[in-house]
Design a protein around this motif. Structure first.
Motif, short mmCIF file in Angstrom:
data_model
loop_
_atom_site.label_atom_id
_atom_site.label_comp_id
_atom_site.label_asym_id
_atom_site.label_seq_id
_atom_site.Cartn_x
_atom_site.Cartn_y
_atom_site.Cartn_z
N LEU A 89 19.57 28.52 -31.33
CA LEU A 89 18.14 28.29 -31.51
C LEU A 89 17.39 29.61 -31.61
O LEU A 89 16.44 29.72 -32.40
CB LEU A 89 17.60 27.45 -30.35
N PHE A 123 13.18 24.53 -39.16
CA PHE A 123 12.49 23.78 -38.10
C PHE A 123 13.17 22.44 -37.86
O PHE A 123 13.34 22.01 -36.70
CB PHE A 123 11.03 23.56 -38.49
N PHE A 142 13.31 32.30 -38.67
CA PHE A 142 12.04 31.65 -38.98
C PHE A 142 10.92 32.69 -39.01
O PHE A 142 10.07 32.68 -39.91
CB PHE A 142 11.73 30.58 -37.92
N SER A 193 17.93 31.04 -35.08
CA SER A 193 17.13 30.31 -36.06
C SER A 193 15.66 30.66 -35.92
O SER A 193 14.92 30.74 -36.91
CB SER A 193 17.33 28.80 -35.90
N PHE A 194 15.21 30.92 -34.68
CA PHE A 194 13.82 31.31 -34.45
C PHE A 194 13.53 32.68 -35.06
O PHE A 194 12.48 32.90 -35.68
CB PHE A 194 13.53 31.31 -32.95
N PHE A 211 16.18 23.02 -35.82
CA PHE A 211 15.79 23.25 -34.42
C PHE A 211 15.60 21.92 -33.70
O PHE A 211 16.12 21.71 -32.60
CB PHE A 211 14.50 24.07 -34.40
#
Length: 453
Positions: free
Chosen positions: A89, A336, A96, A92-93, A339
């Protein structure tokens, strides 16, 4: 870029020629973008205060309990065993953030960054209310110490201290929970002198930042402004000055810019947006509102300063939605969605089965046996009756204790023996597989080794 000759700026905008602090007296902004930012800010502030008190199945909406290695994100509990998921996560953040900045510039800084929200929507508003707008504040700071000045400064800084203490306590609830916080404040301070001292220290840091250091967090400390120099390109959406339409300035030709410098007067970091992309610009839109007011007065179209991109200004396009920005936005939605999917699709339980260290196999008349330790974490919000079965071999499991019932968000730890017939053990290490069932539903499989002769 503007056709005016510019001087290379080799120091932060809020430092003078001698390297000393140049205080920024920003004019109170107003306009449609300011109203929109205000609505967003108050919604986020309300969310920030409410989070520790919101419950999902008895758990806080968000809890970052670092001491106990327990993290609750939107009601889903992550334990130390979920490190891989948390790392996934986090990656991925980060991705992002990179794609978001490349596409939308510093939208985060101007609209949702806590530093901007607290400074612009809380502390500066109190300052405007007590000391007045930028001219009054400038005159007050440079005037002799009178009863009026002492009263205003004492009142302002007293409120700032109270808000700083309140901020620290709300942040504390994010890490220990509202119940623990309520318990702490009702107990004598003498029982928590260390924690009380840390709370006062953090409150002092907040007070210093929002009373004195202020915009220097954005211009000198925060790395995000410097990241934009690497991440932004000509197609990134940002608050920008339309130099094609605005130049030459001051009515010396066909340019719409009157050189009134009103865009500078409202800037919380004190920059001139007409000088192009600068690391101090937080894209707060204050200059957009102020410039639109001037354009309305002189009868010119609004949008001389607006959300746009360098490519759109240079190419004379009104829209910033090019193919790349659309594609990146789709990727952002996919990240997103990933996530959210990761949060809701975690396994219901987390099982660890290990042979008890220091023990070898035991031999019976017709079987061999090994001793194992088992730990199961219940990640659901329901009490679960569990059953352990041997899937890969014929054999028998003898659990220490009669019950394998785990309460919601709880752990089960025990020891058990596995008996396997001698003909099925053909080597000194045999791979065996267990199944963890609840009401005859297979929840998880776990593979380990069985030691034989």
């Amino acid at each position: 870029m503007p056709t005016q000759e510019l001087t290379f700026r080799d120091k932060p905008i809020n430092l003078n020629e001698r390297g000393g602090r140049k205080w920024v007296y920003a004019k109170k902004p107003s306009g449609k973008w300011w109203k929109r930012r205000t609505i967003v800010a108050w919604l986020l502030l309300g969310f920030w205060v409410a989070v520790p008190f919101i419950r999902i199945n008895g758990n806080p909406l968000i809890l970052l309990d670092i001491a106990n290695r327990k993290f609750i994100i939107f009601g889903a509990i992550f334990w130390a065993q979920d490190t891989f998921i948390l790392a996934l996560l986090m990656l991925s953040f980060v991705l992002f953030i990179v794609l978001f900045t490349v596409t939308y510039g510093r939208l985060w800084c101007g609209w949702t960054c806590p530093q901007t929200i607290f400074l612009e929507m809380v502390f500066r508003r109190i300052e405007y209310l007590i000391e007045g707008d930028y001219r009054e504040r400038h005159q007050l700071d440079n005037s002799p110490w009178t009863t009026k000045k002492i009263f205003k400064k004492t009142l302002k800084h007293g409120i700032f201290i109270l808000i700083s203490v309140a901020m620290t306590n709300v942040f504390l609830m994010w890490f220990i929970g509202s119940e623990r916080w309520l318990q702490l404040i009702t107990e004598p301070i003498s029982q928590h002198l260390g924690g009380f001292g840390i709370m006062l220290l953090i409150s002092a840091v907040f007070y210093w930042i929002y009373s004195f250091f202020r915009e220097q967090i954005c211009t000198m400390v925060c790395p995000y402004g410097r990241m934009q120099g690497v991440l932004l390109d000509s197609k990134s959406i940002m608050v920008a000055y339309d130099y094609v339409r605005g130049e030459p300035r001051g009515g010396r030709g066909s340019g719409d810019c009157t050189d009134c410098k009103q865009c500078i007067s409202v800037c919380p970091t004190g920059i001139d947006i007409r000088n192009g992309t600068q690391l101090e610009c937080i894209n707060c839109t204050a200059c957009i509102d102020q410039c639109n007011k001037i354009m309305k007065v002189i009868g010119k179209p609004q949008g001389l300063i607006r959300y746009t991109s360098e490519a759109a200004i240079k190419g004379g396009h009104s829209s910033v939605w090019n193919a790349r920005n659309r594609a990146y936005t789709v990727v952002l939605f996919i990240i997103f969605a990933f996530f959210v999917f990761t949060l809701v699709s975690r396994p219901e339980i987390e099982t660890t089965i290990l042979r008890t260290p220091g023990l070898i196999y035991q031999e019976q008349d017709s079987t061999y046996s090994n001793v194992y330790n088992i730990k199961i974490v219940n990640k659901t919000h329901e009490e679960m009756p569990l059953e352990l079965r041997l899937l890969s071999h014929k054999g028998k499991i003898q659990m220490a204790g009669n019950s394998m019932v785990i309460k919601d968000q709880d752990k089960f730890e025990s020891t058990f023996l596995v008996y396997i017939p001698k003909p099925e053990i053909t080597s000194d290490k045999t791979e065996i597989e267990f199944g963890i069932f609840s009401n005859d539903k297979l929840l998880e499989k776990y593979t380990t080794t069985f030691v034989g002769p």
